[in-house]
Design a protein around this motif. Sequence first.
Motif, short mmCIF file in Angstrom:
data_model
loop_
_atom_site.label_atom_id
_atom_site.label_comp_id
_atom_site.label_asym_id
_atom_site.label_seq_id
_atom_site.Cartn_x
_atom_site.Cartn_y
_atom_site.Cartn_z
N ALA A 1 24.52 -6.08 -10.74
CA ALA A 1 23.10 -6.47 -10.70
C ALA A 1 22.86 -7.55 -9.65
CB ALA A 1 22.66 -6.97 -12.08
N THR A 2 23.76 -8.54 -9.59
CA THR A 2 23.58 -9.62 -8.61
C THR A 2 23.74 -9.10 -7.18
OG1 THR A 2 25.90 -10.33 -8.76
CG2 THR A 2 24.33 -11.42 -10.21
N LEU A 3 24.65 -8.12 -6.98
CA LEU A 3 24.80 -7.55 -5.63
C LEU A 3 23.53 -6.83 -5.19
CD1 LEU A 3 28.44 -6.06 -5.66
CD2 LEU A 3 27.69 -8.31 -4.88
N LEU A 4 22.93 -6.08 -6.10
CA LEU A 4 21.68 -5.38 -5.77
C LEU A 4 20.59 -6.37 -5.38
CD1 LEU A 4 21.64 -2.65 -8.59
CD2 LEU A 4 21.71 -2.20 -6.13
N HIS A 5 20.48 -7.45 -6.14
CA HIS A 5 19.48 -8.47 -5.84
C HIS A 5 19.81 -9.22 -4.55
CE1 HIS A 5 17.98 -8.74 -10.30
NE2 HIS A 5 17.57 -7.66 -9.68
N ASP A 6 21.11 -9.55 -4.35
CA ASP A 6 21.53 -10.29 -3.15
C ASP A 6 21.18 -9.53 -1.87
OD1 ASP A 6 22.53 -12.26 -4.71
OD2 ASP A 6 24.64 -11.85 -4.32
N ASP A 7 21.41 -8.21 -1.89
CA ASP A 7 21.18 -7.42 -0.68
C ASP A 7 19.70 -7.39 -0.31
OD1 ASP A 7 23.84 -6.91 -0.27
OD2 ASP A 7 23.83 -4.95 -1.27
N ASP A 67 19.03 -11.07 1.05
CA ASP A 67 19.66 -11.27 2.38
C ASP A 67 19.21 -10.23 3.41
OD1 ASP A 67 21.05 -13.37 1.28
OD2 ASP A 67 22.88 -12.22 0.92
N GLU A 68 18.40 -9.25 2.97
CA GLU A 68 17.98 -8.14 3.84
C GLU A 68 19.19 -7.45 4.47
OE1 GLU A 68 15.20 -9.86 6.57
OE2 GLU A 68 13.70 -10.25 5.04
N SER A 69 20.23 -7.25 3.65
CA SER A 69 21.48 -6.65 4.14
C SER A 69 21.31 -5.15 4.36
CB SER A 69 22.61 -6.89 3.13
OG SER A 69 22.80 -8.25 2.91
N ALA A 70 22.06 -4.64 5.32
CA ALA A 70 22.02 -3.20 5.62
C ALA A 70 23.34 -2.52 5.26
CB ALA A 70 21.72 -2.98 7.10
N GLN A 71 24.38 -3.33 4.98
CA GLN A 71 25.70 -2.74 4.73
C GLN A 71 26.45 -3.56 3.68
OE1 GLN A 71 28.91 -2.71 7.83
NE2 GLN A 71 28.51 -0.52 7.87
N PRO A 75 25.87 1.94 3.66
CA PRO A 75 24.49 1.42 3.65
C PRO A 75 24.15 0.86 2.26
CG PRO A 75 24.55 3.65 4.53
CD PRO A 75 25.91 3.38 3.97
N THR A 76 23.40 -0.23 2.22
CA THR A 76 23.03 -0.83 0.95
C THR A 76 21.98 0.01 0.23
OG1 THR A 76 21.42 -2.17 2.15
CG2 THR A 76 23.53 -3.22 1.63
N ALA A 77 21.87 -0.22 -1.08
CA ALA A 77 20.90 0.54 -1.90
C ALA A 77 19.47 0.30 -1.42
CB ALA A 77 21.04 0.16 -3.37
N LEU A 84 18.50 -0.20 1.51
CA LEU A 84 18.28 0.55 2.75
C LEU A 84 18.10 2.04 2.44
CD1 LEU A 84 18.25 -0.01 5.88
CD2 LEU A 84 20.60 0.82 5.89
N LEU A 85 18.93 2.56 1.52
CA LEU A 85 18.86 3.99 1.20
C LEU A 85 17.64 4.33 0.34
CD1 LEU A 85 22.58 4.86 0.38
CD2 LEU A 85 21.30 5.43 2.44
N TRP A 86 17.27 3.44 -0.56
CA TRP A 86 16.08 3.64 -1.39
C TRP A 86 15.01 2.66 -0.90
CZ3 TRP A 86 21.01 4.38 -3.35
CH2 TRP A 86 21.26 5.63 -3.91
N ASP A 87 14.83 1.56 -1.59
CA ASP A 87 13.89 0.52 -1.14
C ASP A 87 14.15 -0.75 -1.94
OD1 ASP A 87 12.46 0.85 -3.67
OD2 ASP A 87 11.63 2.67 -2.77
N ASN A 88 13.51 -1.83 -1.56
CA ASN A 88 13.70 -3.11 -2.24
C ASN A 88 13.29 -3.05 -3.71
OD1 ASN A 88 14.75 -4.40 -0.01
ND2 ASN A 88 12.80 -5.29 0.63
N LYS A 89 12.18 -2.37 -3.97
CA LYS A 89 11.70 -2.30 -5.36
C LYS A 89 12.74 -1.65 -6.26
CE LYS A 89 6.82 -1.98 -4.01
NZ LYS A 89 5.65 -1.10 -3.92
N SER A 90 13.32 -0.55 -5.80
CA SER A 90 14.34 0.15 -6.60
C SER A 90 15.54 -0.75 -6.86
CB SER A 90 14.79 1.43 -5.89
OG SER A 90 13.74 2.35 -5.79
#
Length: 333
Positions: free
Chosen positions: A88-94, A97-101, A106-108, A110-116
């Motif tokens: 859960a914290t990794l999903l929120h962190d990305d 941090d606006e992470s792409a990888q 690819p981060t979730a 990036l593949l879906w969206d921030n809301k998801s």
Amino acid sequence: MNLDQASTKPHELLAAHLDAKMKAVDTLIHDRMMSKHAPRIPEVTAHLVDAGGKRLRPMLTLAAAELCGYTGAYDVHLAGTVEFIHTATLLHDDVVDESAQRRGRPTANLLWDNKSSVLVGDYLFSRAFQLMVEPGSLRVLDILSNAAATIAEGEVLQLTAAQDLRTDESIYLQVVRGKTAALFSAATEVGGVIAGAHEAEINALHAYGDALGIAFQIVDDLLDYQGDSKATGKNVGDDFRERKLTLPVIKAVAKANEEERAFWSRTIEKGRQEDGDLEHALALLHKHNALDATRRDALDWAEKAKQAMAELPDHPLRELLIDLADYVVARIN
């Protein structure tokens, strides 16, 4: 033994020893991440859970419980709880941090969206709380719920501290204790609690996890300036480009003259970075021996983790956990 070059690493030996229990944890995670009404939840979760991480935190819970003589089934629930909180914290962190990888994929967000990513992270936190209640121990609930709050607190503190040159080593340590060490120490501590261990052993397990988590994060921050990008999965200087005030820079800022402080203010506080700034930053870190000093701090925390193990029973897992502390810092030797 050179742990970094050893054919089988301590975390791999730990995984082999705990194989049956970890398979049960995986089954539990995949069962509990399902959603009858929102198929995106398992899709997003599986992307991260199945990405091939070391699963170090849940293994620490299982190892601590076995080390203290636990033979029940609830260590699997607690290991699953720890992994859900971490995911859960990794999903929120990305998102933050606006992470792409992450882990080379690819981060979730990036593949879906921030809301998801945010909402699935919230769902996993809820699942974690459902799991941590099941053993029926108020003390376990207290430890893990406090860890979840401390992690969030550490992340919020980092938002203000990471780009403020007034951030000193004590604030850095507070951030690290929040965002990294809190879950390590909770993971080991609840293993002892569920096993009914003596207070001295439970305290030792907490101290081990705390020191291991701090060493782990310091090493990560050090490798950002001197690591092999193929091995770390990050480019050298990512933290500098992202304007993160980590321990090597904090040490250099503490010794900076007026001209150097102006450089750090421009690049970190104001974010006005130019070609050649990373090279100049590295030169300043070397000038003030900031990387060597950071390395010594990481080794000191690893040593504290090993010393904490002296309180625990003589057991093959105790030796593996001592080796794990050495391995965490082996990459910087």
